[in-house]
Design a protein around this motif. Structure first.
Motif, PDB file in Angstrom:
ATOM      1  N   GLU A   1       0.835  -1.208   0.000  1.00  0.00           N
ATOM      2  CA  GLU A   1       0.000   0.000   0.000  1.00  0.00           C
ATOM      3  C   GLU A   1       0.865   1.253   0.000  1.00  0.00           C
ATOM      4  N   LYS A   2       1.938   1.220   0.782  1.00  0.00           N
ATOM      5  CA  LYS A   2       2.816   2.390   0.907  1.00  0.00           C
ATOM      6  C   LYS A   2       3.625   2.631  -0.358  1.00  0.00           C
ATOM      7  N   ILE A   3       4.269   1.577  -0.865  1.00  0.00           N
ATOM      8  CA  ILE A   3       5.184   1.742  -1.999  1.00  0.00           C
ATOM      9  C   ILE A   3       4.430   1.997  -3.302  1.00  0.00           C
ATOM     10  N   VAL A   4       3.367   1.218  -3.561  1.00  0.00           N
ATOM     11  CA  VAL A   4       2.575   1.457  -4.776  1.00  0.00           C
ATOM     12  C   VAL A   4       1.856   2.794  -4.665  1.00  0.00           C
ATOM     13  N   GLY A   5       1.537   3.170  -3.447  1.00  0.00           N
ATOM     14  CA  GLY A   5       0.882   4.461  -3.223  1.00  0.00           C
ATOM     15  C   GLY A   5       1.747   5.642  -3.586  1.00  0.00           C
ATOM     16  N   ARG A   6       3.059   5.420  -3.693  1.00  0.00           N
ATOM     17  CA  ARG A   6       3.951   6.517  -4.091  1.00  0.00           C
ATOM     18  C   ARG A   6       3.622   7.005  -5.499  1.00  0.00           C
ATOM     19  N   GLU A   7       2.995   6.145  -6.280  1.00  0.00           N
ATOM     20  CA  GLU A   7       2.575   6.526  -7.638  1.00  0.00           C
ATOM     21  C   GLU A   7       1.096   6.944  -7.654  1.00  0.00           C
ATOM     22  N   ASN A   8       0.579   7.260  -6.476  1.00  0.00           N
ATOM     23  CA  ASN A   8      -0.837   7.659  -6.331  1.00  0.00           C
ATOM     24  C   ASN A   8      -1.789   6.586  -6.855  1.00  0.00           C
ATOM     25  N   ILE A   9      -1.456   5.341  -6.534  1.00  0.00           N
ATOM     26  CA  ILE A   9      -2.274   4.214  -6.960  1.00  0.00           C
ATOM     27  C   ILE A   9      -2.920   3.568  -5.737  1.00  0.00           C
ATOM     28  N   ASP A  10      -4.229   3.409  -5.808  1.00  0.00           N
ATOM     29  CA  ASP A  10      -4.986   2.732  -4.761  1.00  0.00           C
ATOM     30  C   ASP A  10      -5.278   1.318  -5.249  1.00  0.00           C
ATOM     31  N   ILE A  11      -4.655   0.336  -4.622  1.00  0.00           N
ATOM     32  CA  ILE A  11      -4.807  -1.044  -5.104  1.00  0.00           C
ATOM     33  C   ILE A  11      -6.224  -1.565  -4.911  1.00  0.00           C
ATOM     34  N   TYR A  12      -7.030  -0.890  -4.108  1.00  0.00           N
ATOM     35  CA  TYR A  12      -8.395  -1.348  -3.846  1.00  0.00           C
ATOM     36  C   TYR A  12      -9.415  -0.715  -4.789  1.00  0.00           C
ATOM     37  N   SER A  13      -8.993   0.279  -5.549  1.00  0.00           N
ATOM     38  CA  SER A  13      -9.927   1.004  -6.417  1.00  0.00           C
ATOM     39  C   SER A  13     -10.446   0.105  -7.539  1.00  0.00           C
ATOM     40  N   SER A  14     -11.698   0.319  -7.924  1.00  0.00           N
ATOM     41  CA  SER A  14     -12.307  -0.474  -9.002  1.00  0.00           C
ATOM     42  C   SER A  14     -12.181   0.224 -10.352  1.00  0.00           C
ATOM     43  N   THR A  15     -11.343   1.255 -10.406  1.00  0.00           N
ATOM     44  CA  THR A  15     -11.082   1.935 -11.678  1.00  0.00           C
ATOM     45  C   THR A  15      -9.579   2.060 -11.888  1.00  0.00           C
ATOM     46  N   LEU A  16      -9.192   2.198 -13.123  1.00  0.00           N
ATOM     47  CA  LEU A  16      -7.786   2.348 -13.485  1.00  0.00           C
ATOM     48  C   LEU A  16      -7.316   3.759 -13.121  1.00  0.00           C
ATOM     49  N   PRO A  17      -6.149   3.909 -12.493  1.00  0.00           N
ATOM     50  CA  PRO A  17      -5.650   5.244 -12.130  1.00  0.00           C
ATOM     51  C   PRO A  17      -5.560   6.163 -13.344  1.00  0.00           C
ATOM     52  N   LYS A  18      -5.884   7.435 -13.142  1.00  0.00           N
ATOM     53  CA  LYS A  18      -5.914   8.395 -14.254  1.00  0.00           C
ATOM     54  C   LYS A  18      -4.567   8.516 -14.941  1.00  0.00           C
ATOM     55  N   LYS A  19      -3.474   8.485 -14.157  1.00  0.00           N
ATOM     56  CA  LYS A  19      -2.160   8.662 -14.759  1.00  0.00           C
ATOM     57  C   LYS A  19      -1.858   7.527 -15.745  1.00  0.00           C
ATOM     58  N   ILE A  20      -2.370   6.330 -15.490  1.00  0.00           N
ATOM     59  CA  ILE A  20      -2.172   5.208 -16.400  1.00  0.00           C
ATOM     60  C   ILE A  20      -3.106   5.331 -17.601  1.00  0.00           C
ATOM     61  N   LYS A  21      -4.322   5.803 -17.361  1.00  0.00           N
ATOM     62  CA  LYS A  21      -5.303   5.954 -18.443  1.00  0.00           C
ATOM     63  C   LYS A  21      -4.896   7.025 -19.445  1.00  0.00           C
ATOM     64  N   ASN A  22      -4.070   7.985 -18.998  1.00  0.00           N
ATOM     65  CA  ASN A  22      -3.720   9.121 -19.853  1.00  0.00           C
ATOM     66  C   ASN A  22      -2.326   9.029 -20.462  1.00  0.00           C
ATOM     67  N   ASP A  23      -1.595   7.947 -20.216  1.00  0.00           N
ATOM     68  CA  ASP A  23      -0.211   7.852 -20.678  1.00  0.00           C
ATOM     69  C   ASP A  23       0.017   6.479 -21.332  1.00  0.00           C
ATOM     70  N   PRO A  24       0.235   6.428 -22.657  1.00  0.00           N
ATOM     71  CA  PRO A  24       0.434   5.144 -23.338  1.00  0.00           C
ATOM     72  C   PRO A  24       1.604   4.343 -22.779  1.00  0.00           C
ATOM     73  N   PHE A  25       2.676   5.034 -22.395  1.00  0.00           N
ATOM     74  CA  PHE A  25       3.841   4.331 -21.871  1.00  0.00           C
ATOM     75  C   PHE A  25       3.517   3.655 -20.541  1.00  0.00           C
ATOM     76  N   LEU A  26       2.872   4.390 -19.641  1.00  0.00           N
ATOM     77  CA  LEU A  26       2.528   3.829 -18.334  1.00  0.00           C
ATOM     78  C   LEU A  26       1.485   2.710 -18.483  1.00  0.00           C
ATOM     79  N   PHE A  27       0.580   2.876 -19.434  1.00  0.00           N
ATOM     80  CA  PHE A  27      -0.408   1.823 -19.686  1.00  0.00           C
ATOM     81  C   PHE A  27       0.299   0.558 -20.162  1.00  0.00           C
TER      82      PHE A  27
END
Length: 306
Positions: free
Chosen positions: A94-120
């Motif tokens: 939770e702490k380390i993945v959270g550094r990328e503003n990612i909530d592992i419990y969320s039922s949606t894909l993080p915006k930063k991944i949805k908006n960046d082809p490389f990160l996707f």
């Protein structure tokens, strides 16, 4: 012999570890389960590929150091062969993945991944390592078998299209999401964005060979159909001419029609195009004269019936 899916995973093992938190997040979404052992909470990532095991272990070691445990066990009962499991301390995840503003419990894909082809692509790499497969025996097929919500699946399908122009879809099977892509070109794009360049080259060669074989087959079929059509047409024309010859004789035809009739009898296999070239007349003129021969034969045939 390794399957193509395993070959893809083998190429992913040696790719650069850019944004390891996001790649691990993809692996967790692919095959991550929550485990409670007394007061300790873990995320267990299960894989049935040794290549995937190596990659995820490297990622985990990089991110968590000694706060991981990994082992390989045999699952003969399920016919899975070797199965690798990696346990990660849940609060640390939770702490380390959270550094990328990612909530592992969320039922949606993080915006930063949805908006960046490389990160996707990094996210897809992690997900493919744990639950992805590619096949091209009878048709092209790439799929992810995921334990995610339909909302999350919709997000992935939408991101595939919006970011990469890739058409994907999914079905629900055994309460899990089977997300798939069927276009060979779209599959190539997915492999490319996951950084599996060797697999792209191999699959692209396979696609080219299949397309070439398909074009050859279509050409042969086209030529065969044309040959049959020419033979059938020639047979009808010859029957008409023989009928005229029998009933009134070819000498009673107009000289232009007689020329066509005699040429056809001497050149049964010629197409109308070849006949026109030999006779040095336009195709339209040839068609018109053959039509007149047909009409004469038809009148003679009807006269016999009356």
């Amino acid at each position: 012999m390794a399957t193509f899916s395993e070959e893809v995973k083998m190429t992913l093992v040696s790719t650069k570890m850019e944004f390891p938190e996001i790649e691990l997040y993809g692996a967790i979404k692919g095959k991550g389960d929550f485990v409670i052992d007394g007061y300790r909470k873990y995320i267990k990532i299960t894989v049935n590929s040794l290549s995937s095991m190596k990659r995820i272990y490297k990622l985990s070691k990089l991110l968590f150091g000694d706060y991981i445990s990994a082992y390989v066990k045999m699952e003969r009962r399920l016919r899975l062969g070797r199965v690798g499991e990696i346990l990660l301390d849940l609060p640390s995840v939770e702490k380390i993945v959270g550094r990328e503003n990612i909530d592992i419990y969320s039922s949606t894909l993080p915006k930063k991944i949805k908006n960046d082809p490389f990160l996707f692509g990094v996210f897809l790499k992690g997900m493919f390592l744990t639950t992805g497969s590619v096949s091209f025996k009878s048709s092209y097929h790439l799929e992810f078998f995921l334990d995610i919500s339909e909302e999350f699946a919709d997000d992935i399908v939408e991101t595939f299209y919006n970011l990469l122009g890739i058409k994907s879809n999914y079905i629900i099977k055994n309460n899990k999401v089977k997300l798939y892509i069927k276009s060979s070109r779209d599959i190539l794009n997915v492999l490319e964005v996951m950084d599996s360049h060797e697999s792209v080259e191999k699959l692209n060669d396979i696609i080219k060979v299949r397309e070439l074989k398909g074009n050859v087959t279509r050409t042969i079929n086209f030529l065969t159909a044309n040959a049959m059509k020419t033979a059938e047409s020639s047979s009808k024309q010859i029957n008409d001419i023989l009928l005229i010859q029998e009933k009134i004789g070819l000498d009673n035809l107009d000289k232009n029609l007689k020329q066509i009739a005699e040429h056809r009898l001497e050149n049964e296999d010629q197409s109308l195009k070849e006949m026109a070239e030999d006779l040095n007349i336009k195709k339209s003129t040839l068609y018109s004269r053959i039509k007149k021969i047909k009409e004469i034969a038809k009148d003679l045939e009807q006269g016999d019936k009356e």
